[in-house]
Scaffold this active site. Sequence first.
Site, mmCIF file in Angstrom:
data_model
loop_
_atom_site.group_PDB
_atom_site.id
_atom_site.type_symbol
_atom_site.label_atom_id
_atom_site.label_comp_id
_atom_site.label_asym_id
_atom_site.label_seq_id
_atom_site.Cartn_x
_atom_site.Cartn_y
_atom_site.Cartn_z
ATOM 1 N N GLU A 192 -24.790 -6.813 -0.851
ATOM 2 C CA GLU A 192 -23.875 -5.737 -0.478
ATOM 3 C C GLU A 192 -22.640 -6.332 0.204
ATOM 4 O O GLU A 192 -21.511 -6.074 -0.190
ATOM 5 C CB GLU A 192 -24.597 -4.779 0.470
ATOM 6 C CG GLU A 192 -23.743 -3.649 0.999
ATOM 7 C CD GLU A 192 -24.439 -2.862 2.089
ATOM 8 O OE1 GLU A 192 -23.983 -1.736 2.373
ATOM 9 O OE2 GLU A 192 -25.417 -3.358 2.690
ATOM 10 N N HIS A 193 -22.856 -7.129 1.243
ATOM 11 C CA HIS A 193 -21.782 -7.820 1.960
ATOM 12 C C HIS A 193 -21.929 -9.323 1.739
ATOM 13 O O HIS A 193 -23.020 -9.871 1.893
ATOM 14 C CB HIS A 193 -21.873 -7.572 3.469
ATOM 15 C CG HIS A 193 -21.880 -6.126 3.863
ATOM 16 N ND1 HIS A 193 -20.729 -5.413 4.109
ATOM 17 C CD2 HIS A 193 -22.902 -5.261 4.058
ATOM 18 C CE1 HIS A 193 -21.044 -4.172 4.456
ATOM 19 N NE2 HIS A 193 -22.359 -4.050 4.432
#
Length: 441
Positions: free
Chosen positions: A334-335
Amino acid sequence: MEHEVSVWELDALSSEARQLLLKRTESDLSDYLNNVRPIVEQVKQHGDKALLEFTSKFDGVSLSLDQLKVTEEEFVAAEQSIDEATRESICFAASNIRRYHESQKPGEMTLQEVRKGSFVGERFLPIPSVACYVPRGKGSFPSVLLMNAIPALVAGVKQTIVITPPGPDGSVDAATLVAAKEIGIKDVYKCGGAQAVAAVAYGTETIPQCKKIVGPGSPWMVAAKTLLSNIIDPGIPAGPSESIVFADDSVDGGLAALDLLIEAEHGPDSSAFLVTTSRKVMEEALAALPEHWGRMEELRTSYSSTVLCGAMGGIVLASTTRSAFQFINDYAPEHLQILSKAPWQFLNLIENAGEVLLGEHSPSTLGNYVLGCNAVLPTSGAAKTVSPLGVMDFMKFMSVAYVTESGYPEMAKHAEQLANYEGFDAHSNAVSAIRKQYLKT
């Protein structure tokens, strides 16, 4: 308090062990799906009554029917209770988020001439309604409201509502209400979890039915969105937080440890890895983590240590940059944060990530709150095919075509040929000489 951080020697792992590192909390939703089915059915059948019962059961809060929707008095009380510094930061973040998303919005229509006299394009329109989910279980998140709702408003969605679980006293977080009012949202409802998804999917006496739901949440919520995906557009997969911090040997491992804790502190169901090719960075990070934990509250220390000392977090030591990024791309985080004095050298190695934050001055904290790029990102490996939340998630387009009299003959000739080949008589007849009988030219 001693915490034994998980350390994984990437090249020494079996294929099965490596595969386990790619697993997320919501990778297997079968148990959750079975548990949310009766919740969804109750809300479908009994509406507000079921919502109130589940709010009492799962949130420990007793609400009356007239308390499901946030009142104007509650908005006023929230404004009065919030400190000026927080209000200023909310406005700062909202301005940047709006500015970024306005740059994404397409024009009303595009049209291009593909052949002389033949035009094709798109007309862009907002979707009619959306419910923005703001979680509450592990904290209060006005930033999530801004990230979810601003692109919808920029897109021009006419009905944008917010659903969020109530706090222990039955109220909605004050900063979340201030954020809603700052961007022009008045419809905020107190419900969360699977029951909230069902409420906006089917509509209740109080909560309007919506065409789409966006926002991160627990596996219960993810399961409900999966179950109801034929009723309501579930938006991008947005489950528990996950991150990878890549650090090369040009940076201090203590800095890598500092940033590793950002997403890990969201909850024990998060995933967070430091990936590095440097044993020095690994050792510096391990040495720094206890010091960083010493500066955190017990709850966030508990969450992040559970993640980093478990099977879904820790430090991954790779023998080469190539193997490090092969793992990162397989994980599709996601990040993704790149810590390096020269971070741009790694950008072309990255194929799968919700967002990429480059350099020592770009911690994901900035992306989560104030940079303007959207922090609602695809999780559980969905970044391989799914993009961050943006304006186009709240818009649709219809194809538009126009053929002039001069452009028609060439188009008709080739369309008739293909229609005949595929055996579609009506298709062929519509562009054959028969058509000329009806054209008054």
